[in-house]
Design an enzyme around this catalytic site. Structure first.
Site, short mmCIF file in Angstrom:
data_model
loop_
_atom_site.label_atom_id
_atom_site.label_comp_id
_atom_site.label_asym_id
_atom_site.label_seq_id
_atom_site.Cartn_x
_atom_site.Cartn_y
_atom_site.Cartn_z
CE LYS A 1 -94.84 -27.89 21.07
NZ LYS A 1 -94.23 -27.14 22.20
CB SER B 1 -102.67 -28.94 19.87
OG SER B 1 -102.61 -30.17 20.57
#
Length: 505
Positions: A51, A305
């Site tokens: 992110k 992720s």
């Protein structure tokens, strides 16, 4: 469209704070699946998640006037930390609105990176609404977690690195999907540069907003989303992200929570790192894809992720990983209540390892036992165990896919109570926050007598409760209205076979 995104990806400003993460071979998993499995280790970013790429790229693109106004976002997870670190690096004031239910570890992590945290609301929609009010009242610039071209471009640098790090044949890249920022950026870059490579999204079965949108041909809003993989718990795919995904994502695979837990264990076995549930989605998707297509000797990439997982959730993950691997069966078996029955049952089980055994006297004629047994998806499948028990004369019910049995019954096996009448069983989920259990019990107990109750903290954002209520037949029509006033999702489990065998009157 793709050319515009590729241009933005190539010029994205992410490496002031983000790392070029390694593309690491998962040796044990590769051996097991007969393919070369490569992990893109975004869990190694400074905020332990990809992110930071999109957040920094968006904030870095702001004008000087916009930077002076400060930025705001609503997030309880990885995006919050990405915005906080990006703003700190650029010398910009950042405000992060988080639900009051956010675990303290995440609140501290955001504050440690210099952002102001505002705790507002019990759930994300309330936090989002408050952050948008701050845009109107304070003039802050809103940083969207996924539905913004600059955010998408920042996430797309993951694909740029993958293709640079692996320039040979590549069958597919598997991408976890929530709001779609990561998969849109990955798909835009890969389909422009190497269109022969498949881009495959992976979502939880209970949070499949991209799969639903692609099936409908338009964005749809899910009425409810599961919270186990909280990093991708999004009810509607983004507008900008879907514009890319609808044409350039090859397919979307969904996986169960148990399969996610098994994938977390796979990643740990190969890397000795602990990922978060959403971070393990891609590996779970690869396993399902390989089993379905029976491909061999292909190169497959899974984007790992993120690794922002609460430590106390790992107990639940460990419990469910073997089920997700199909290496444990949960069964209910009826045996005669007489000497020698247990011995005959153990003989029927054979040399398999018993992982769990729960028993309580039921009647003079028979006993119901709740048993966990080790299996193997290929060498000793669950179906073979069930067949052997049946042939040995033991009635057996497979509870391996029974959520009630796995979440509650296995911790409650204790026999029946003939004194309880008009008992109805319900399973609930409610937001996990201080005082939530008391408030829930207070509301629930105001209508009918509670004859049984089970709650176990899983370290997750939602609490899971099993409650039995004594509801007379002539009052059953009042139940939906009463539960709807409480406002939590619920399921009627009165006819669940696990309940009938072990707990019903």
């Amino acid at each position: 469209m793709l050319e515009q995104y590729v241009r933005k990806i190539l010029t994205a400003r992410v490496y002031d704070v983000a790392e070029e993460t390694p593309l690491q071979s998962a040796y044990q998993l590769s051996q097991r699946l007969g393919n070369s499995i490569l992990l893109k280790r975004e869990d190694l970013q400074p905020v332990f998640s990809f992110k930071i790429r999109g957040a920094y790229n968006k904030i870095a693109q702001l004008s000087e006037a916009e930077k002076a106004r400060g930025v705001v976002t609503a997030s309880a997870g990885n995006h919050a930390q990405g915005v906080a670190l990006a703003a700190k690096h650029l010398g910009i004031k950042a405000t992060i609105v988080m639900p009051k239910t956010t675990p303290e570890i995440k609140v501290k992590a955001v504050r440690a990176r210099g952002a102001r945290v505002v705790l507002h609301g019990d759930a994300f929609p309330e936090s989002l609404a408050h952050s948008l009010r701050l845009v109107e009242e304070k003039g802050f610039v809103y940083i969207h977690p996924y539905d913004d071209p600059d955010v998408i471009a920042g996430q797309g640098t993951v694909a740029m690195e993958i293709l640079r790090q692996h320039q040979g044949a590549l069958h597919a890249v598997f991408v976890p999907c929530g709001g779609g920022g990561l998969i849109a950026g990955v798909a835009a870059y890969i389909k422009y540069v190497r269109p022969e490579i498949k881009v495959i999204g992976v979502e939880p079965e209970d949070s499949n907003c991209l799969q639903a949108a692609m099936a409908a041909g338009e964005r749809v809003s899910l009425p409810q989303v599961g919270l186990f993989a909280d990093g991708v718990a999004v009810s509607q795919i983004g507008e900008h992200t879907f514009a890319v995904c609808r044409d350039y994502v090859d397919e979307v695979i969904t996986v169960s929570s148990d399969e996610i837990c098994a994938a977390m264990k796979d990643i740990y076995d190969d890397t000795r790192s602990i990922t978060e549930p959403s971070g393990a989605l891609a590996v779970a998707g690869i396993k399902k894809y390989v089993a379905r297509s029976a491909i061999k000797d292909q190169n497959l990439v899974a984007i790992d992720s993120g690794a922002n997982v609460n430590f106390d959730r790992l107990r639940h993950v460990a419990e469910r990983a073997e089920l997700g691997e199909q290496r444990e069966a949960i069964i209910a078996v009826t045996i005669p209540e007489n000497p020698g029955s247990f011995k005959r049952f153990c003989e029927a089980i054979g040399k398999r390892q018993i992982t769990e055994f729960n028993y309580r006297f039921h009647s003079k004629e028979q006993a119901h036992i709740f048993v966990g047994v080790q299996t193997h998806p290929e060498l000793d499948p669950r179906s073979e165990l069930l067949k052997q028990l049946d042939e040995a004369g033991f009635p057996v019910i497979d509870l391996t896919e029974n959520e009630l049995a796995k979440l509650h019954i296995r911790h409650m096996v204790g026999g029946h109570n003939d004194a309880v009448i008009n008992e109805r069983l319900y399973r609930f989920e409610f937001p996990e926050r201080p005082g939530a259990l008391f408030n829930f019990l207070n509301k629930l107990g105001g209508h009918w007598n509670i004859s049984m109750f089970h709650y176990r903290n899983h370290g997750a954002a939602e609490g899971r409760v099993l409650a039995a209520l004594q509801v007379p037949d002539d009052e059953m029509h009042l139940v939906p209205e009463a539960f709807n006033s409480i406002g939590y999702p619920y399921w009627d489990e009165t006819d669940n076979p696990a309940y009938k065998l072990f707990l019903a009157q």
